[in-house]
Write an enzyme that holds these catalytic residues in place. Sequence first.
Site, PDB file in Angstrom:
ATOM      1  N   PRO A  89      -2.913  -0.738  -5.505  1.00 23.20           N
ATOM      2  CA  PRO A  89      -1.695   0.082  -5.621  1.00 23.20           C
ATOM      3  C   PRO A  89      -1.651   0.918  -6.903  1.00 23.20           C
ATOM      4  O   PRO A  89      -0.830   1.821  -7.016  1.00 23.20           O
ATOM      5  CB  PRO A  89      -0.548  -0.941  -5.580  1.00 23.20           C
ATOM      6  CG  PRO A  89      -1.161  -2.285  -5.611  1.00 23.20           C
ATOM      7  CD  PRO A  89      -2.634  -2.167  -5.438  1.00 23.20           C
ATOM      8  N   GLU A 116      -4.763 -11.918  -7.509  1.00 24.16           N
ATOM      9  CA  GLU A 116      -4.040 -10.959  -8.362  1.00 24.16           C
ATOM     10  C   GLU A 116      -4.878  -9.710  -8.627  1.00 24.16           C
ATOM     11  O   GLU A 116      -4.430  -8.803  -9.334  1.00 24.16           O
ATOM     12  CB  GLU A 116      -3.651 -11.614  -9.693  1.00 24.16           C
ATOM     13  CG  GLU A 116      -2.815 -12.888  -9.554  1.00 24.16           C
ATOM     14  CD  GLU A 116      -1.596 -12.690  -8.672  1.00 24.16           C
ATOM     15  OE1 GLU A 116      -0.835 -11.728  -8.919  1.00 24.16           O
ATOM     16  OE2 GLU A 116      -1.414 -13.490  -7.741  1.00 24.16           O
ATOM     17  N   ARG A 154     -13.213   9.204  11.682  1.00 24.14           N
ATOM     18  CA  ARG A 154     -12.808  10.139  12.740  1.00 24.14           C
ATOM     19  C   ARG A 154     -13.043  11.600  12.358  1.00 24.14           C
ATOM     20  O   ARG A 154     -12.966  12.482  13.209  1.00 24.14           O
ATOM     21  CB  ARG A 154     -11.352   9.889  13.148  1.00 24.14           C
ATOM     22  CG  ARG A 154     -10.351  10.067  12.034  1.00 24.14           C
ATOM     23  CD  ARG A 154      -9.009   9.483  12.410  1.00 24.14           C
ATOM     24  NE  ARG A 154      -8.476  10.094  13.618  1.00 24.14           N
ATOM     25  CZ  ARG A 154      -8.010  11.332  13.684  1.00 24.14           C
ATOM     26  NH1 ARG A 154      -8.003  12.076  12.601  1.00 24.14           N
ATOM     27  NH2 ARG A 154      -7.545  11.810  14.809  1.00 24.14           N
ATOM     28  N   ASP A 169      -5.303  18.211  14.504  1.00 25.92           N
ATOM     29  CA  ASP A 169      -4.375  17.166  14.066  1.00 25.92           C
ATOM     30  C   ASP A 169      -3.348  17.651  13.075  1.00 25.92           C
ATOM     31  O   ASP A 169      -3.557  18.564  12.316  1.00 25.92           O
ATOM     32  CB  ASP A 169      -5.145  16.040  13.373  1.00 25.92           C
ATOM     33  CG  ASP A 169      -5.692  15.066  14.365  1.00 25.92           C
ATOM     34  OD1 ASP A 169      -5.546  15.314  15.562  1.00 25.92           O
ATOM     35  OD2 ASP A 169      -6.262  14.069  13.918  1.00 25.92           O
TER      36      ASP A 169
HETATM   37  C1  4GT Z   1      -1.547  -2.618  -1.994  1.00 24.69           C
HETATM   38  C2  4GT Z   1      -2.539  -1.692  -1.808  1.00 24.69           C
HETATM   39  C3  4GT Z   1      -3.871  -2.126  -1.957  1.00 24.69           C
HETATM   40  C4  4GT Z   1      -3.124  -4.272  -2.472  1.00 24.69           C
HETATM   41  C5  4GT Z   1      -2.191  -0.280  -1.469  1.00 24.69           C
HETATM   42  C6  4GT Z   1      -5.778  -6.458  -5.309  1.00 24.69           C
HETATM   43  C7  4GT Z   1      -5.404  -7.776  -4.715  1.00 24.69           C
HETATM   44  C8  4GT Z   1      -5.041  -5.379  -4.571  1.00 24.69           C
HETATM   45  C9  4GT Z   1      -4.516  -7.501  -3.551  1.00 24.69           C
HETATM   46  C10 4GT Z   1      -4.616  -6.038  -3.293  1.00 24.69           C
HETATM   47  N1  4GT Z   1      -1.844  -3.889  -2.313  1.00 24.69           N
HETATM   48  N2  4GT Z   1      -4.137  -3.411  -2.284  1.00 24.69           N
HETATM   49  N3  4GT Z   1      -4.909  -1.287  -1.800  1.00 24.69           N
HETATM   50  N4  4GT Z   1      -0.896   0.081  -1.535  1.00 24.69           N
HETATM   51  N5  4GT Z   1      -3.347  -5.534  -2.840  1.00 24.69           N
HETATM   52  O1  4GT Z   1      -3.068   0.498  -1.161  1.00 24.69           O
END
Ligand code: 4GT
Length: 246
Positions: A89, A116, A154, A169
């Site tokens: 994220p 984590e 795709r 698309d």
């Molecule tokens: C959200 C996204 C992602 C996670 C996203 C590391 C451990 C990251 C869990 C993982 N959460 N990955 N790519 N929004 N969580 O893309």
Amino acid sequence: MHISVVSLFPEMVSTIGEHGVVGRAQQRELMMLEIENPRDYASDAHRTVDDRPYGGGPGMVMKYEPVAAALEAAKGNLPVGCPVVYLSPKGRAFDQAMAQGFAKMPGLVLLAGRYEGIDERLLESHIDEEVSLGDFVLSGGEIAAMAVIDAVVRLLPGVLGDDESAAQDSFMEGLLDYPHYTRPEEIVGRKVPDVLLSGDHDRIARWRQKQALGCSYLRRPDLLEKLDLDDEQQTLLDEFLKEQSQ
Ligand code: 4GT
């Protein structure tokens, strides 16, 4: 294209290549999917891949060594210079332009984290790009990696047939998609818009463009701001808004 994914849940990732468009691409050898599990590269008897965080706090952190070894194995099977992407994220927001960029590469390495996340030093030493699907938290990066694979595969030449062509698309033009209808012509009193039954392909194309512009204006004005509408498009949007207010 050769895609390698590093994941503690290889069976989860391999399902992306078992169905639909991506499944067909793999069968036809337009794309090859390979998966490396860091657990196979752990050196101790317990095959440990995680450990407690320095500084304390909840949860576990994926260890540098087994992930690095899995990534190096993944990279070793690809042409040199392919991007190594960590899904998280904290990354840059994934979008259609990024999918198109990846689709031009001969190969791609995707790293899916668990717990984590991964020891920061691995990100510094092995990762070219950190990519996010959006502002939400998943319990693992696998679903994000699978979404990236679907969006990229795709776009590969020959993967979609003529009638499902990606060129048509939504988002290829930076706009949201227009509404779609199929038979029957009327259902619970709701009719298919007359224009779609007219057989007039120019009118139909204009109507669809108008709906795409109007829908984007109403739901995603940020998308429209990025575009430079031509006179025709501006007229269609004005018509849409006039019809909308009637
Ligand atoms: C959200 C996204 C992602 C996670 C996203 C590391 C451990 C990251 C869990 C993982 N959460 N990955 N790519 N929004 N969580 O893309």
